[in-house]
Design an enzyme around this catalytic site. Sequence first.
Site, PDB file in Angstrom:
ATOM      1  CB  ALA A  13      -0.694  -0.007   0.765  1.00 27.13           C
ATOM      2  CD  GLU A  36       9.508  -2.099   6.018  1.00 25.10           C
ATOM      3  OE1 GLU A  36       8.007  -1.576   5.290  1.00 25.10           O
ATOM      4  OE2 GLU A  36       9.349  -2.617   6.984  1.00 25.10           O
ATOM      5  CB  CYS A  46       1.309 -13.279  -1.917  1.00 26.35           C
ATOM      6  SG  CYS A  46       0.548 -11.898  -1.548  1.00 26.35           S
ATOM      7  CB  VAL A  83       7.035   5.830  12.312  1.00 27.60           C
ATOM      8  CG1 VAL A  83       5.975   7.292  12.472  1.00 27.60           C
ATOM      9  CG2 VAL A  83       7.145   6.446  10.399  1.00 27.60           C
ATOM     10  CG  ASP A 285      -2.574  -6.175   5.839  1.00 26.50           C
ATOM     11  OD1 ASP A 285      -3.636  -6.458   4.024  1.00 26.50           O
ATOM     12  OD2 ASP A 285      -2.226  -7.296   5.206  1.00 26.50           O
TER      13      ASP A 285
END
Length: 448
Positions: A13, A36, A46, A83, A285
Amino acid sequence: MTQRLVVVGGDAAGMSAASQARRLQPAERLEIIAFERSSWVSYSACGEPYYVAGLVEPIERLVARTPERFAADDIAVRTRHEVMAIDLDRRVVQVTDLDGGNSAEYGFDLLMIATGATAERPQIDGRHLPEVQELRTLDDALRLRTLAEQRQGRVTVVGGGYIGLETAEAFKHQGWEVHVVTSGRSVLEKTLDTDMGDSVVKAMEHIGIEVTTETRVTCIAGDGRVEAVGVGDDLAPTDLVVLGLGSRPEVDLARDAGVPLGETGAIAVDDRQRTTIDGVYSAGDCAEALHRVTGRPCNLHLGTIANKAGRVAGFTIGGGDKRFPGVLGTAITKICGIEVASTGLRPAEALEAGFDPVVGDAEGTTTAGYWPGASPLKIRAVSDRSSGRLLGAQIVGGSGGAKRIDVFATAIWNGMTAEELAWTDLAYAPPFSGVWDLIHIAARRAAS
Ligand code: FAD
């Protein structure tokens, strides 16, 4: 004036949003920086079970775009940076460099929260032992693959969701003894009705995976390392525990900052992926999406949704005009040779949503029955008695069977009735189906 977009979370996303925003806005107008906390960005979770199984090599093949590739598009990516807090009044994020240990504040004009989901952990003794693992990030996949190849032993998979089952199969492939323990009546309970799930259990047992249903793992025992798990009243020896209990949206950061959550517990967004805080967006998500059948918000953890919703967020951030049209929760997987797929609502969910479900089952084969290699296929269609509208479908069967779910997804997406689908002009030749595809037959039987 240059604005700064800060992205929290560098996977599907977050990086879809960053990339789309960049397509609409040049670097002089929009600075983009993504944080990240893992070592990887833009990776395919996946594909992780197949890496653990040893079917995909090297792990870098699961990375769609590297930080260098993003840098070429003027998108700065900081991996291993977490973060820790968001201050919406001062419009800054507080970021910790997980390797250097330093913390710094970064101002933002626009903020994209794409923190994803986190694996559920059971509140039982022993859950912090080192051989209790989950599979979410590529770092998890590396750890599990190393464990799988170090030696062969016995792994207990706790939970019967698709990530747990794909991981169970991966360990079987690596030569381990595998035991799946689930409190559910069958496996894949979020996707399939019990009888459909039981076909998957049979396929797992056929290749030697032990499956225990309707039983809880009560504890994980061991002195410094995992030695056994409590399975109901028994203590079963094990060398490794893999958690496959599902996931919940990772929203602590957003909630603590005061970003409103919705009724599902995920971040509430509109169809342009805007939260109610000006200049703050979310997708994937950690965010809600509109379910097109129930008309209610839902929170489903699927890469398909994260990529599309992230892209819509990128359009909104970049000044474009796209709306996210909602979801059906269409999902597909393959477990121990059995293909599994579902879309929309299962009968029990339809009932709960206020429909009067009619169920149409069709059993046959993936191809014409006489075609060499024809294998069993079962399709369940669900419709609403009063309107005839299709509400959902489930498929379990052999090779080439499950992708039929896309026909149902398209029909449900467009509000078709079961009767209409039963007469749709679908392709036929013996290597692919019978002249009446099982789609037609299930839809006909679900037509009230
Ligand atoms: P994520 O991919 O979870 O990314 C969120 C990122 O944010 C993570 O990398 C995390 O490290 C980072 N992050 C979180 N908090 C912070 C913070 N405070 N600071 C910095 N970084 C932070 N979906 C399908 O549709 N089909 C499949 O076959 C399928 N298989 C899957 C198999 C596995 C093993 C897993 C784990 C998932 C699978 N999924 C599948 C689901 C799919 O991968 C997810 O829905 C998708 O990755 C969600 O994307 P996302 O960007 O919302 O969240």
